[in-house]
Design a protein around this motif. Sequence first.
Motif, mmCIF file in Angstrom:
data_model
loop_
_atom_site.group_PDB
_atom_site.id
_atom_site.type_symbol
_atom_site.label_atom_id
_atom_site.label_comp_id
_atom_site.label_asym_id
_atom_site.label_seq_id
_atom_site.Cartn_x
_atom_site.Cartn_y
_atom_site.Cartn_z
ATOM 1 N N UNK A 126 0.866 -1.293 0.002
ATOM 2 C CA UNK A 126 -0.078 -0.184 0.168
ATOM 3 C C UNK A 126 0.952 1.341 0.205
ATOM 4 N N UNK A 127 2.200 0.921 0.684
ATOM 5 C CA UNK A 127 3.117 2.334 0.363
ATOM 6 C C UNK A 127 3.220 2.703 -0.917
ATOM 7 N N UNK A 128 3.336 1.743 -1.876
ATOM 8 C CA UNK A 128 3.581 1.994 -3.370
ATOM 9 C C UNK A 128 2.400 2.379 -3.918
ATOM 10 N N UNK A 129 1.260 1.765 -3.600
ATOM 11 C CA UNK A 129 -0.124 2.076 -4.040
ATOM 12 C C UNK A 129 -0.434 3.795 -4.216
ATOM 13 N N UNK A 130 0.224 4.329 -3.091
ATOM 14 C CA UNK A 130 -0.091 5.741 -2.992
ATOM 15 C C UNK A 130 0.937 6.654 -3.104
ATOM 16 N N UNK A 131 2.099 5.981 -4.040
ATOM 17 C CA UNK A 131 3.096 6.499 -4.370
ATOM 18 C C UNK A 131 3.504 6.929 -5.845
ATOM 19 N N UNK A 132 2.096 6.874 -6.749
ATOM 20 C CA UNK A 132 2.360 7.529 -8.013
ATOM 21 C C UNK A 132 2.959 8.816 -7.921
ATOM 22 N N UNK A 133 3.901 9.141 -9.022
ATOM 23 C CA UNK A 133 4.425 10.310 -9.100
ATOM 24 C C UNK A 133 5.514 10.604 -8.218
ATOM 25 N N UNK A 134 5.681 9.611 -7.165
ATOM 26 C CA UNK A 134 6.844 9.776 -6.285
ATOM 27 C C UNK A 134 7.919 8.831 -6.263
ATOM 28 N N UNK A 141 8.897 5.847 -9.404
ATOM 29 C CA UNK A 141 8.651 5.338 -10.656
ATOM 30 C C UNK A 141 8.288 3.785 -10.776
ATOM 31 N N UNK A 142 7.130 3.636 -11.306
ATOM 32 C CA UNK A 142 6.480 2.166 -11.588
ATOM 33 C C UNK A 142 5.938 2.058 -10.220
ATOM 34 N N UNK A 143 5.664 3.158 -9.487
ATOM 35 C CA UNK A 143 4.898 2.558 -8.170
ATOM 36 C C UNK A 143 3.773 1.675 -8.234
ATOM 37 N N UNK A 144 2.920 1.752 -9.223
ATOM 38 C CA UNK A 144 1.670 1.023 -9.103
ATOM 39 C C UNK A 144 2.184 -0.480 -9.714
ATOM 40 N N UNK A 145 3.011 -0.545 -10.693
ATOM 41 C CA UNK A 145 3.520 -1.883 -10.900
ATOM 42 C C UNK A 145 4.066 -2.539 -9.648
ATOM 43 N N UNK A 146 4.895 -1.985 -8.869
ATOM 44 C CA UNK A 146 5.498 -2.460 -7.727
ATOM 45 C C UNK A 146 4.361 -2.889 -6.895
ATOM 46 N N UNK A 147 3.477 -1.973 -6.582
ATOM 47 C CA UNK A 147 2.152 -2.446 -5.893
ATOM 48 C C UNK A 147 1.767 -3.938 -6.563
ATOM 49 N N UNK A 148 1.319 -3.909 -7.864
ATOM 50 C CA UNK A 148 1.129 -5.248 -8.196
ATOM 51 C C UNK A 148 1.864 -6.373 -7.960
ATOM 52 N N UNK A 149 3.101 -6.162 -7.932
ATOM 53 C CA UNK A 149 3.978 -7.226 -7.526
ATOM 54 C C UNK A 149 4.024 -7.730 -5.951
ATOM 55 N N UNK A 150 3.502 -6.852 -4.899
ATOM 56 C CA UNK A 150 3.257 -6.969 -3.683
ATOM 57 C C UNK A 150 2.257 -7.576 -3.572
#
Length: 240
Positions: free
Chosen positions: A193-201, A203-212
Amino acid sequence: MDLRKTKYGRFMNERVPSEKRYQPTEYEHAANCATHALWIIPSILGSSLLYFLSDDQWETITAWMYGCGLSSLFTMSTVFHTVSWKKSHLRTVEQLFHMCDRITIYFFIAASYAPWLNLRELGPWAWHMRWMVWIMACVGTVYVFLFHERYKIIELIFYTAMAALPALVILSMRDRDGLFELAMGGVFYSLGTVFFKSDGLIPFAHAIWHLFVAMGAGTHYYAIWRYLYMPGPSQMKTSR
């Protein structure tokens, strides 16, 4: 000049206000699609394995419930991100699939708990959670239809609460085998969820969220397969 945009231009766009949706770069779109598309076939195969390992009708029904939730999560996410990537003339369709993606998450959470709630003996005060998780999923669906994208923090709180409350009930199980894997899966989701809320902060935050998400789902699948469907002395089924 935005130095962050200059540095990460191809890999990340500028962060947007909370009331707006972040627009991924072309590379981020591709990563968002690939990181969940990769798991569609394994999730279907894994669900089928549970079906063939089922010993009775209740196990079979539960395998279908869990399998549909698991495979639907990766499938709907992939479809939404693909449509979003090619959204120039599909804005209405994109909105529809975005809502479906959000709704699928609620039912995936309910489906993830179904094997434990259906196939393990629970405490006398905990049996009601077997149907409460599905009511919560339906309430989440209504929320999406009424307030989609309007209150993002509230939506995240709803997801977190729905994921956490049934876990308290599962602690009442007499057979504790698999609780460690359940906890580890929860850790993966929470860190994600840390990456889920980190788009624009990031790179590839949402894709990293997908991996988690994939790691959390994989850990939970292993626990369900190992402790609920594989025959062995550690398996304790509900008296039906």
